[in-house]
Design a protein around this motif. Structure first.
Motif, PDB file in Angstrom:
ATOM      1  N   VAL A 279       0.857  -1.189   0.000  1.00  0.00           N
ATOM      2  CA  VAL A 279       0.000   0.000   0.000  1.00  0.00           C
ATOM      3  C   VAL A 279       0.893   1.238   0.000  1.00  0.00           C
ATOM      4  O   VAL A 279       1.826   1.342   0.801  1.00  0.00           O
ATOM      5  CB  VAL A 279      -0.931   0.018   1.226  1.00  0.00           C
ATOM      6  CG1 VAL A 279      -1.740   1.307   1.271  1.00  0.00           C
ATOM      7  CG2 VAL A 279      -1.855  -1.200   1.211  1.00  0.00           C
ATOM      8  N   ILE A 280       0.615   2.166  -0.905  1.00  0.00           N
ATOM      9  CA  ILE A 280       1.376   3.414  -0.991  1.00  0.00           C
ATOM     10  C   ILE A 280       0.407   4.583  -0.975  1.00  0.00           C
ATOM     11  O   ILE A 280      -0.582   4.594  -1.705  1.00  0.00           O
ATOM     12  CB  ILE A 280       2.227   3.457  -2.275  1.00  0.00           C
ATOM     13  CG1 ILE A 280       3.236   2.310  -2.281  1.00  0.00           C
ATOM     14  CG2 ILE A 280       2.956   4.793  -2.399  1.00  0.00           C
ATOM     15  CD1 ILE A 280       4.056   2.223  -3.548  1.00  0.00           C
ATOM     16  N   SER A 281       0.712   5.565  -0.116  1.00  0.00           N
ATOM     17  CA  SER A 281      -0.101   6.777  -0.049  1.00  0.00           C
ATOM     18  C   SER A 281       0.779   7.970  -0.402  1.00  0.00           C
ATOM     19  O   SER A 281       1.750   8.272   0.301  1.00  0.00           O
ATOM     20  CB  SER A 281      -0.691   6.946   1.355  1.00  0.00           C
ATOM     21  OG  SER A 281      -1.431   8.137   1.448  1.00  0.00           O
ATOM     22  N   ASN A 282       0.454   8.647  -1.503  1.00  0.00           N
ATOM     23  CA  ASN A 282       1.256   9.765  -2.002  1.00  0.00           C
ATOM     24  C   ASN A 282       0.658  11.107  -1.603  1.00  0.00           C
ATOM     25  O   ASN A 282      -0.565  11.260  -1.521  1.00  0.00           O
ATOM     26  CB  ASN A 282       1.333   9.728  -3.528  1.00  0.00           C
ATOM     27  CG  ASN A 282       2.285   8.677  -4.037  1.00  0.00           C
ATOM     28  OD1 ASN A 282       3.492   8.837  -3.969  1.00  0.00           O
ATOM     29  ND2 ASN A 282       1.727   7.591  -4.547  1.00  0.00           N
ATOM     30  N   VAL A 283       1.543  12.067  -1.372  1.00  0.00           N
ATOM     31  CA  VAL A 283       1.122  13.466  -1.329  1.00  0.00           C
ATOM     32  C   VAL A 283       1.307  14.007  -2.742  1.00  0.00           C
ATOM     33  O   VAL A 283       2.430  14.202  -3.205  1.00  0.00           O
ATOM     34  CB  VAL A 283       1.958  14.283  -0.330  1.00  0.00           C
ATOM     35  CG1 VAL A 283       1.571  15.749  -0.390  1.00  0.00           C
ATOM     36  CG2 VAL A 283       1.765  13.748   1.079  1.00  0.00           C
ATOM     37  N   SER A 284       0.222  14.216  -3.433  1.00  0.00           N
ATOM     38  CA  SER A 284       0.305  14.578  -4.852  1.00  0.00           C
ATOM     39  C   SER A 284       0.064  16.053  -5.110  1.00  0.00           C
ATOM     40  O   SER A 284       0.303  16.549  -6.212  1.00  0.00           O
ATOM     41  CB  SER A 284      -0.701  13.744  -5.662  1.00  0.00           C
ATOM     42  OG  SER A 284      -2.009  13.935  -5.160  1.00  0.00           O
ATOM     43  N   SER A 285      -0.422  16.771  -4.123  1.00  0.00           N
ATOM     44  CA  SER A 285      -0.710  18.202  -4.327  1.00  0.00           C
ATOM     45  C   SER A 285      -0.004  19.025  -3.263  1.00  0.00           C
ATOM     46  O   SER A 285       0.302  18.551  -2.169  1.00  0.00           O
ATOM     47  CB  SER A 285      -2.222  18.451  -4.259  1.00  0.00           C
ATOM     48  OG  SER A 285      -2.725  18.093  -2.989  1.00  0.00           O
ATOM     49  N   GLY A 286       0.254  20.288  -3.591  1.00  0.00           N
ATOM     50  CA  GLY A 286       0.865  21.202  -2.635  1.00  0.00           C
ATOM     51  C   GLY A 286       2.369  21.147  -2.588  1.00  0.00           C
ATOM     52  O   GLY A 286       2.987  21.917  -1.837  1.00  0.00           O
ATOM     53  N   LEU A 287       2.997  20.255  -3.346  1.00  0.00           N
ATOM     54  CA  LEU A 287       4.445  20.155  -3.358  1.00  0.00           C
ATOM     55  C   LEU A 287       4.984  20.669  -4.692  1.00  0.00           C
ATOM     56  O   LEU A 287       4.308  20.567  -5.720  1.00  0.00           O
ATOM     57  CB  LEU A 287       4.880  18.698  -3.152  1.00  0.00           C
ATOM     58  CG  LEU A 287       4.499  18.044  -1.842  1.00  0.00           C
ATOM     59  CD1 LEU A 287       5.038  16.615  -1.770  1.00  0.00           C
ATOM     60  CD2 LEU A 287       5.005  18.846  -0.650  1.00  0.00           C
ATOM     61  N   PRO A 288       6.182  21.243  -4.691  1.00  0.00           N
ATOM     62  CA  PRO A 288       7.132  21.311  -3.576  1.00  0.00           C
ATOM     63  C   PRO A 288       6.785  22.414  -2.574  1.00  0.00           C
ATOM     64  O   PRO A 288       6.057  23.364  -2.898  1.00  0.00           O
ATOM     65  CB  PRO A 288       8.454  21.610  -4.277  1.00  0.00           C
ATOM     66  CG  PRO A 288       8.056  22.391  -5.503  1.00  0.00           C
ATOM     67  CD  PRO A 288       6.752  21.784  -5.940  1.00  0.00           C
ATOM     68  N   LEU A 289       7.349  22.270  -1.368  1.00  0.00           N
ATOM     69  CA  LEU A 289       7.267  23.275  -0.316  1.00  0.00           C
ATOM     70  C   LEU A 289       8.680  23.739   0.013  1.00  0.00           C
ATOM     71  O   LEU A 289       9.592  22.919   0.115  1.00  0.00           O
ATOM     72  CB  LEU A 289       6.612  22.690   0.935  1.00  0.00           C
ATOM     73  CG  LEU A 289       5.141  22.290   0.832  1.00  0.00           C
ATOM     74  CD1 LEU A 289       4.704  21.541   2.090  1.00  0.00           C
ATOM     75  CD2 LEU A 289       4.262  23.528   0.619  1.00  0.00           C
ATOM     76  N   SER A 290       8.854  25.024   0.186  1.00  0.00           N
ATOM     77  CA  SER A 290      10.185  25.595   0.415  1.00  0.00           C
ATOM     78  C   SER A 290      10.295  26.156   1.815  1.00  0.00           C
ATOM     79  O   SER A 290       9.388  26.854   2.293  1.00  0.00           O
ATOM     80  CB  SER A 290      10.479  26.694  -0.605  1.00  0.00           C
ATOM     81  OG  SER A 290      10.502  26.160  -1.913  1.00  0.00           O
ATOM     82  N   ALA A 291      11.419  25.870   2.475  1.00  0.00           N
ATOM     83  CA  ALA A 291      11.713  26.403   3.810  1.00  0.00           C
ATOM     84  C   ALA A 291      12.993  27.223   3.734  1.00  0.00           C
ATOM     85  O   ALA A 291      14.005  26.765   3.208  1.00  0.00           O
ATOM     86  CB  ALA A 291      11.869  25.270   4.808  1.00  0.00           C
ATOM     87  N   ASN A 292      12.947  28.422   4.290  1.00  0.00           N
ATOM     88  CA  ASN A 292      14.117  29.298   4.357  1.00  0.00           C
ATOM     89  C   ASN A 292      14.083  29.986   5.719  1.00  0.00           C
ATOM     90  O   ASN A 292      13.370  30.950   5.918  1.00  0.00           O
ATOM     91  CB  ASN A 292      14.103  30.315   3.227  1.00  0.00           C
ATOM     92  CG  ASN A 292      15.442  31.026   3.074  1.00  0.00           C
ATOM     93  OD1 ASN A 292      16.292  30.975   3.954  1.00  0.00           O
ATOM     94  ND2 ASN A 292      15.621  31.687   1.943  1.00  0.00           N
ATOM     95  N   GLY A 293      14.824  29.418   6.663  1.00  0.00           N
ATOM     96  CA  GLY A 293      14.729  29.892   8.036  1.00  0.00           C
ATOM     97  C   GLY A 293      13.379  29.547   8.641  1.00  0.00           C
ATOM     98  O   GLY A 293      12.920  30.233   9.554  1.00  0.00           O
ATOM     99  N   SER A 294      12.750  28.493   8.162  1.00  0.00           N
ATOM    100  CA  SER A 294      11.389  28.154   8.587  1.00  0.00           C
ATOM    101  C   SER A 294      11.175  26.646   8.482  1.00  0.00           C
ATOM    102  O   SER A 294      12.090  25.892   8.145  1.00  0.00           O
ATOM    103  CB  SER A 294      10.366  28.899   7.712  1.00  0.00           C
ATOM    104  OG  SER A 294      10.528  28.542   6.341  1.00  0.00           O
ATOM    105  N   THR A 295       9.934  26.228   8.748  1.00  0.00           N
ATOM    106  CA  THR A 295       9.554  24.816   8.715  1.00  0.00           C
ATOM    107  C   THR A 295       8.374  24.621   7.781  1.00  0.00           C
ATOM    108  O   THR A 295       7.426  25.409   7.800  1.00  0.00           O
ATOM    109  CB  THR A 295       9.176  24.312  10.122  1.00  0.00           C
ATOM    110  OG1 THR A 295      10.296  24.453  11.000  1.00  0.00           O
ATOM    111  CG2 THR A 295       8.744  22.850  10.095  1.00  0.00           C
ATOM    112  N   VAL A 296       8.422  23.573   6.960  1.00  0.00           N
ATOM    113  CA  VAL A 296       7.276  23.213   6.126  1.00  0.00           C
ATOM    114  C   VAL A 296       6.847  21.795   6.484  1.00  0.00           C
ATOM    115  O   VAL A 296       7.674  20.945   6.860  1.00  0.00           O
ATOM    116  CB  VAL A 296       7.607  23.307   4.620  1.00  0.00           C
ATOM    117  CG1 VAL A 296       7.886  24.753   4.241  1.00  0.00           C
ATOM    118  CG2 VAL A 296       8.782  22.415   4.243  1.00  0.00           C
TER     119      VAL A 296
END
Length: 634
Positions: free
Chosen positions: A514-531
């Protein structure tokens, strides 16, 4: 530093009378200074050492396994312990000591001679390289993890066509803790990697000897490689204090059981501070170190055996005096041309800061052979099947600014109920600690391949620990087919021109495909922060302890002849049959299913089957074979 209380040894001089005076006891020996060897173990501060003692499990007692029984029987000893301990389950920690029945060990209860370097589980001696400061990865990984895993899994790591499948790659381990420099590492960081990421095999990492130096700053990215390494995670990182009352006996018991252990020591140029003479070990002429001088550098080596009858006439009087008898066999990572085939012997007396040998003086600068009197044991897993995996794509130019966390919650919330660093093993490895461990803000401004431009890497992390964290606080949650939400967090700890990007995230149940993908909303960028990203998946098995007893309840009494291992059975993740006890109640409408002799292993996936061939007294059967999945987590 406490004095080491060495066990007494009965000396039988007659065994050595024919060679007694053939030994040159007066001249100290040195090695070939034309060859420069490397070390690589960074010395701990007092604060770091206290953290290790606080967060690692201390070995309190070691039970003898079947190999020890065999060795004792070969020497004609009586065995006090009633039953041999199961491989991989011999060690009792100080936290568990009150729950176990302890049989006091003494020197007479242990074999007088053990040499695990001759076992098929122990790999051949190799050279870490003349310019490679990677001794931690060779001792803890190549020697210790190779031997100990191969021992409990019955693999041959010494000879054979597939031998490199069972040998641990020192290169893979070394590069994940060395800050991208050829400047050594801390051994506790190495143990952290093995506990969290496992250890990749030699066959899956190319050029592990010749490329250690040239590729010391490269992380081997690749989802398949990282997933394969997880199979070789250690069960516990443990230390043993040889200065405790039973410390030496516990160390010998580990060795007698077939395991090898690692230790840190002061190291001068080419280990010249290990002062040696020629003595007798294993009834042969051997180099034996009788004391260690203080030195600035550090080195990790591996204890592979011992000989209670080894003798070195340190004081030159021709007699077997106290302190001159008994030695450990040490494996080094400087090739087979060093020492005696790559090995050296170490007198028991050298473990202490002061000698007990009479009429011996002028040991200026003497120090204990083992740092703080401690040796380190990575308890191997008999088998390991991750419950849930995360496959994560990350893009970075500065891995030093990169931290990764995993989290878990039920599906009623969008924030994790529990969260931890992928590099966490005990409080010592919490996110943001001063560590050089990969994905915990390690030192070194590099990308994954050691360059300085942004690049992509795909890694596989084990989500099992975070699921178990949640299970420990919600014991009734995982009853089977539980809807769950798994999280990945990418942290960038510095706002600058470089960013860390989460490019892909999937959660994998490998057993059930079983595989569950995150298919939307990526990529996410972090610069001095958390995603943060999350995805949902059903966790199919019930989570249980290893002594779990199941009850199969039927609506009607079932025929006695139906209650057998063909109709009611348990298989592991590789479809191997597991031995179980089947016990019906008086009315035969309830069958108790329990493991035989703790046959369930921790961290393993099992399936319980009730066959459609089970018949009631009235001749009715189940409409179909029933299956229940369970995962043993403690």
């Amino acid at each position: 530093m406490k004095n080491c209380k060495l066990i007494s040894i009965i000396i039988i001089v007659a065994l050595f009378c024919n060679i007694l005076f053939a030994i040159n006891v007066f001249s100290e020996e040195v090695y070939d200074d034309n060859i420069e060897y490397c070390t690589g173990a960074l010395k701990w501060t007092n604060e770091q050492m206290n953290d290790i003692k606080k967060n690692f499990d201390e070995i309190a007692y070691v039970k003898l396994n079947g190999l020890s029984f065999q060795r004792l029987e070969e020497e004609g000893y009586a065995i006090l312990q009633s039953e041999p301990a199961e491989l991989g389950h011999e060690v009792i920690s100080s936290n568990d000591i009150n729950n176990e029945t302890i049989v006091s060990l003494s020197n007479s209860d242990l074999p007088s001679y053990v040499d695990n370097s001759s076992n098929n589980s122990f790999p051949e001696i190799k050279n870490q390289g003349s310019k490679s400061n990677s001794c931690n990865s060779w001792s803890l990984g190549y020697y210790q993890m190779t031997n100990n895993i191969s021992l409990v899994r019955g693999k041959n790591a010494k000879t054979g066509q597939n031998v490199d499948d069972y040998r641990i790659s020192p290169k893979w381990l070394n590069n994940l803790v060395n800050s991208g420099e050829n400047a050594g590492s801390f051994a506790d960081d190495m143990m952290c990697v093995i506990m969290n990421y496992g250890a990749a095999s030699w066959s899956k990492c190319t050029g592990t000897t010749t490329n250690v130096v040239s590729n010391y700053n490269t992380w081997n990215a690749g989802a398949d490689l990282w997933e394969s390494a997880l199979e070789n995670k250690a069960n516990r990182a443990m230390y043993l204090d040889v200065y405790t009352s039973n410390g030496i006996d516990n160390l010998k018991a580990l060795l007698s059981n077939g395991y090898v252990v690692s230790f840190g020591t002061d190291s001068g140029y080419n280990l010249g501070n290990w002062i040696t003479k020629t003595g007798i070990a294993n009834s042969k002429s051997e180099k034996i170190c009788y004391y260690v001088k203080e030195a600035n550098d550090g080195h990790f080596m591996t204890i592979v055996g011992y000989d209670d009858d080894a003798w070195l006439d340190v004081n030159g009087n021709g007699q077997r005096d106290i302190g001159e008898v008994g030695a450990f066999k040490i494996a080094n990572s400087w090739g087979s041309s060093w020492g005696h085939g790559g090995y050296i012997w170490l007198l028991y007396d050298a473990l202490d800061t002061k000698t007990s040998i009479p009429n011996v003086n002028n040991q200026t600068g003497r120090t204990a052979a083992f740092w703080e009197g401690l040796v380190y044991f990575l308890e191997p897993k008999v088998s390991y099947t991750p419950l849930i995996l995360a496959q994560v794509g990350i893009n970075t130019a500065r891995r030093s600014q990169l931290g990764v966390k995993i989290g878990f919650s039920n599906i009623t919330t969008n924030s994790p109920n529990v969260i931890r660093s992928v590099a966490e093993y005990g409080d010592i490895y919490n996110m943001g600690s001063d560590s050089s461990v990969a994905f915990n803000f390690p030192k070194g401004n590099k990308n994954f391949s050691g360059g300085n431009i942004a690049e992509e890497g795909i890694f596989t992390f084990d989500l099992t620990p975070i699921v178990i964290d949640y299970c420990n606080s919600h014991k009734d949650y995982f009853t089977g087919n539980c809807d769950s939400r798994l999280y990945i967090q990418i942290i960038d700890n510095k706002s600058d021109m470089y960013e860390n990007r989460l490019t892909s995230f999937k959660v994998i149940d490998r057993i059930n495909n079983v595989i569950s993908n995150v298919s939307s909303g990526l990529p996410l960028s972090a610069n001095g922060s958390t995603v943060t990203a999350y995805t949902n998946i059903k966790i199919k098995p019930m989570l249980v302890n290893k002594n779990k007893i199941f009850n199969a309840v039927f609506n009607y009494p079932i025929q006695a002849q139906s209650i057998n291992s063909s109709n009611i059975y348990v298989n592991d993740s590789k479809n191997n049959a597991i031995q179980i006890n089947l016990k019906p109640n008086f009315n035969r409408n309830n069958v108790t299913i329990s493991p035989i002799d703790d046959c369930y292993n921790n961290d393993e996936y099992y399936k319980l089957y009730l066959s459609s061939n089970i018949l009631t007294d009235g001749g009715n059967s189940l409409s179909e074979t029933r299956q229940m999945d369970f995962y043993v987590y403690k």
